[in-house]
Design an enzyme around this catalytic site. Structure first.
Site, PDB file in Angstrom:
ATOM      1  N   GLN A 228       3.851  13.197   6.808  1.00  0.00           N
ATOM      2  CA  GLN A 228       4.753  12.480   7.709  1.00  0.00           C
ATOM      3  C   GLN A 228       5.673  11.525   6.961  1.00  0.00           C
ATOM      4  OE1 GLN A 228       3.302  11.338  11.726  1.00  0.00           O
ATOM      5  NE2 GLN A 228       1.309  11.883  10.890  1.00  0.00           N
TER       6      GLN A 228
ATOM      7  N   LYS B  14      -5.802   7.201  13.515  1.00  0.00           N
ATOM      8  CA  LYS B  14      -5.559   6.353  12.373  1.00  0.00           C
ATOM      9  C   LYS B  14      -5.648   4.869  12.708  1.00  0.00           C
ATOM     10  CE  LYS B  14      -1.319   5.550  11.834  1.00  0.00           C
ATOM     11  NZ  LYS B  14       0.019   5.152  11.415  1.00  0.00           N
ATOM     12  N   THR B  15      -4.974   4.479  13.763  1.00  0.00           N
ATOM     13  CA  THR B  15      -4.972   3.060  14.129  1.00  0.00           C
ATOM     14  C   THR B  15      -6.374   2.612  14.520  1.00  0.00           C
ATOM     15  OG1 THR B  15      -2.780   3.465  14.989  1.00  0.00           O
ATOM     16  CG2 THR B  15      -3.728   1.336  15.455  1.00  0.00           C
TER      17      THR B  15
ATOM     18  N   ARG C  26       4.379  15.472  18.025  1.00  0.00           N
ATOM     19  CA  ARG C  26       4.484  14.422  19.046  1.00  0.00           C
ATOM     20  C   ARG C  26       3.997  14.933  20.395  1.00  0.00           C
ATOM     21  NH1 ARG C  26       3.559  10.982  16.249  1.00  0.00           N
ATOM     22  NH2 ARG C  26       3.300  12.672  14.791  1.00  0.00           N
TER      23      ARG C  26
ATOM     24  N   ASP D 140      -1.083   0.268   6.149  1.00  0.00           N
ATOM     25  CA  ASP D 140      -0.795   1.336   7.100  1.00  0.00           C
ATOM     26  C   ASP D 140       0.413   2.127   6.605  1.00  0.00           C
ATOM     27  OD1 ASP D 140      -0.925   2.810   9.388  1.00  0.00           O
ATOM     28  OD2 ASP D 140       0.045   1.326  10.665  1.00  0.00           O
ATOM     29  N   GLU D 141       0.510   3.379   6.973  1.00  0.00           N
ATOM     30  CA  GLU D 141       1.677   4.220   6.616  1.00  0.00           C
ATOM     31  C   GLU D 141       1.976   4.158   5.115  1.00  0.00           C
ATOM     32  OE1 GLU D 141       2.870   6.094   8.898  1.00  0.00           O
ATOM     33  OE2 GLU D 141       3.124   5.035  10.807  1.00  0.00           O
TER      34      GLU D 141
END
Length: 792
Positions: free
Chosen positions: A287, A68-69, A633, A256-257
């Site tokens: 998430q 994503k980043t 994670r 973002d997010e």
DNA sequence: GTATCCTCGATTTTT
DNA sequence: TCGAGGATAC
């Protein structure tokens, strides 16, 4: 990250700074090769699509670990390389300062100095501040307004409550703060608060108090965090010309997010997006774990409706975790109904299965995990690559204690942060008064710290005068010195304090701000107070104060530093030695480790009872997302644990394995029977009653041998439901609950006398599958799994 | 102003 | 059960 506001001279919105344009042009030249640019290297087709779809609204549904980043930063590089916009024409919003910092770093790696020109890369709040400072006068503020943190907010609300003669025992300021935050999250001004909700505080005075609080903020030339979003929204609505300036400015917007946005943030974005409509939101509905603080998953679920013509790109190739881990996570999250539908696809081998293991109690859970970590360590695994993710912070203590015993280095993430420590806040309060003498809340905090004999009586006089004459506290104090009302002792002390502040304030532009800070802390007697303190923490506090002064160095001046602090409230801590990380699941979002331990998967703890009670199905789904975040994670090893007994509020409670265990796919999970260390633990418990290890394995097994479990296996199906397919939840949650509770019983009937190791003898009063409700002779009514009791 | 007693509450947390 | 924070007493 030193705040950009501190370093960049204010640019004029209408006249782009030529200097920044130069940087962009150079960056563009550097990045424009003949064929496909290098920065496309290694992007998969979906990622590339997300990068190259520049015009119009775009939603990138980026599953955990799908790059994503990378997409966000490459997209910025691409926009700049094509010359579509200059760095200062891109609005790039994140939630946390950490995310903003990372984004800036990574853009910096791609673009070099062009990243410096990205003045509009930051958190919602820092960008909101920037906007509000520019147009402060339109919001009834001066551009030097102060930003209150939660503590200040509470203090101010206490003042409001007492001025309104409301008993703050019955109606605590905290509660009002909570309500106001909630309203602000939903972008409700006092007049917009629904009558029903206003009713809930102080006999219907909620909205009124909110209005008074807002008025007080204006008087103080202050805003709270909520205002940093709300005021710009109001500004945009009431001053179309201002909004227009930003429309012209922001050619591209990235968020973002997105799943974490609240209503206010959503409105803010919507207003800005009316300009170019080149709004790219990246997020993952699976998430979304911050519903409890105002995040609206609905925002992301509704994106296509809100922004007609929006393109949706799904990133599902996961580069982080091995196959079994991803299958387990996908299968688990598929139990949620309100989701856009997306399945992570592994890019590597299946790897190790997810393990599930049970322990007799939380102490054993900690011992076993500690042992396992030691054994990993002997095999050469780095402790830095191991994390323990818990649902609630009280779980951490047991691990810490165990690790101290073992001599295993660990670090706890979270806990009281640097800027929240009392000594730091005190020091900052001094500096705030020096920088802005009108900051009454800061003045109140330190006017008798260190103790200088100024008590409540003197304070009340100052506050009263301040109210009556509508001047800041410090000014009121000054006037009080001229009047006859003050007793001689407080008068001389107060006089000295006021004069000290005058003296320090006069030095602001004359000596370096670090030197000024040292001088203030020294002359105020604050450092002295801790030097004389004989308590254990005093030394550490002095260290912290030194650290504070050091952290001021990169800033140009005191004002710049204070601005940074009010928004950031976070200090970088170095990596330190190789250590196991212990943190909450919430704190783990966005991080990854080779090995992840997930203890405490028990009904009531995870999913947390309170979440279920307060938010029902939505609460359960958010808990499940949290479980999904936890599992994803892990890169190579995910190890889930549950304990059958746990001490909650100081009382031993027996607990049932979490329903989420039922929801893991058998094919990707190994159920571990605990090694025979039973009873070998600390404390006087265990071992003596000759129980076999199957006592522990059994309840777990029986949980797995349920119709719900079997049905879950049948429902595993193909990994991907396909784009756009809304999975209607392959199995109903109610069904599984019933299923797991209709498991075969070990044969205790109502009225049977049983014995339990912790609770002693009792009589079965109810049988619900393998769960018994037992009236224990000494311990009262408890629900236990049948295999934990024996016939008495 | 400080020491001690008592009461209440006990997920998650950023800005 | 245990800790923080407020109220009370000195």
């Amino acid at each position: 990250m030193p705040d950009q506001n501190a370093r960049h001279p204010d640019d004029d919105l209408t006249l782009p700074a030529p200097r920044a344009g130069g940087i962009a042009a150079r960056a563009a030249a550097a990045l424009r090769p003949a064929s496909a640019p290098d920065y496309f290297q290694g992007l998969n087709p979906e990622q590339r699509e997300a990068v190259e779809t520049l015009d119009g609204p775009l939603l990138v549904l980026a599953g955990a670990g799908t790059g994503k980043t990378r997409v966000l930063t490459t997209r910025i590089a691409h926009i700049l390389a094509l010359g579509k916009a200059r760095p200062f024409e891109i609005l790039s919003v994140t939630f946390t300062n950490k995310a903003a910092r990372e984004m800036r770093e990574r853009v910096g790696k791609l673009l070099g100095e062009a990243a410096e020109g990205m003045q509009w890369l930051g958190t919602f709040h820092s960008i909101g501040t920037r906007i509000l400072r520019r147009h402060a006068e339109l919001a009834g503020l001066s551009s030097s307004f102060t930003i209150l943190d939660t503590d200040d907010q509470i203090r101010l609300l206490k003042q409001v409550l007492s001025a309104e003669n409301i008993d703050d025992k019955r109606w605590p300021a905290r509660q009002l703060a909570f309500a106001i935050d909630g309203w602000k999250n939903r972008a409700l001004a006092p007049k917009d608060v629904p009558a029903g909700e206003a009713q809930s505080f102080a006999a219907g005075r909620g909205a009124e108090l909110y209005a008074i609080y807002q008025a007080r903020l204006r008087q103080l030339n202050a805003v709270d965090f909520g205002d940093l979003l709300l005021e710009p929204i109001r500004l945009f609505r009431e001053h179309p010309d201002v909004l227009e300036q930003y429309h012209r400015r922001f050619k591209y917007m990235l968020v973002d997010e997105y799943q974490d946005t609240n209503v206010a943030q959503y409105l803010w974005l919507r207003l800005l997006a009316k300009g170019s409509s080149n709004l790219a939101c990246v997020g993952d509905d699976d998430q979304s774990i911050y519903g409890w603080r105002g995040a609206e998953v609905e925002n992301i679920l509704r994106f296509e409706k809100d922004f007609p013509g929006a393109k949706v790109v799904r990133l599902e190739r996961n580069y982080r975790s091995t196959g079994h881990i991803l299958n387990a996570a996908s299968h688990l999250i598929a139990h949620n109904q309100g989701r856009l539908g997306k399945t992570l696809r592994p890019q590597t081998e299946l790897g190790e299965k997810v393990t599930v293991a049970g322990a007799w109690d939380s102490g054993e859970e900690a011992r076993q995990i500690g042992d396992e970590i030691e054994s990993l360590q002997t095999k050469g695994h780095k402790l830095d690559e191991i994390a323990i993710l818990v649902r609630a912070s009280f779980q951490m203590r047991e691990f810490e204690e165990r690790f101290i015993t073992l001599g295993l280095p660990y670090r706890v993430v979270g806990g009281p942060r640097f800027y929240e420590r009392a000594e730091i806040r005190d020091a900052l309060a001094y500096l705030r008064v020096v920088a802005s003498p009108a900051d009454g809340l800061a003045f109140e905090r330190i006017y008798n710290t260190p103790k200088r004999g100024l008590g409540d009586a003197a304070l009340k006089q100052i506050v009263d005068l301040s109210r009556a004459e509508e001047v800041p506290l410090l000014e009121a104090a000054r006037r009080l010195l001229d009047g006859p009302d003050l007793k001689p002792k407080p008068r001389s002390t107060l006089k000295e304090l006021v004069q000290s502040f005058d003296r320090w304030s006069a030095l602001i532009d004359k000596i370096p701000h670090t030197a000024l800070a040292e001088q203030v802390l020294e002359e105020s007697g604050y450092t002295d107070m801790w030097t004389k303190d004989r308590s254990a923490e005093a030394q550490g506090r002095l260290e912290n104060l030194k650290e504070l002064v050091r952290s001021m160095e990169p800033f140009e001046n005191l004002r710049g530093f204070l601005e940074h602090v009010s928004l950031v409230m976070d200090a970088d801590r170095g990596p330190g030695e190789d250590a196991v990380t212990i943190m909450t699941l919430h704190a783990a979002k966005g991080l990854e480790y080779d090995t992840v331990f997930l203890p405490g998967w028990e009904e009531g703890l995870f999913p947390h009872q309170r979440s279920l009670d307060e938010s029902g199905r939505a609460g359960l789904e958010e808990e499940r997302r949290l479980a999904y975040v936890g599992v994803t994670r892990a890169r190579r090893r995910a190890k889930v644990w549950f304990a059958s007994n746990r001490r909650i509020h100081g009382m031993w409670q027996s607990s049932l394995p979490s329903r989420f265990l039922d929801e893991l796919p058998e094919a990707d999970v190994d159920v571990i029977e605990a090694p025979a260390t039973f009873g070998g633990g600390s404390g006087g418990m265990g071992g003596s009653y000759g129980a076999s290890r199957f006592d522990r394995a059994e309840p777990f097994k029986s949980t797995y041998d349920t119709p719900g479990w079997r049905r879950a296996q049948e429902n595993r199906g193909p990994a991907s439901p396909g784009p756009g397919a809304r999975r209607s939840g392959p199995m109903t949650i109610e069904g599984e609950l019933v299923a797991s509770s209709t498991a075969k019983s070990a044969g205790f009937g109502k009225g049977a006398r049983v014995f339990h190791q912790k609770f002693g003898n009792g009589t079965v009063v109810e049988v619900d599958g393998n769960k018994l409700t037992v009236a224990f002779d000494k311990a009262g009514h408890k629900r236990v799994v049948d295999s934990f009791v024996k016939a008495a």
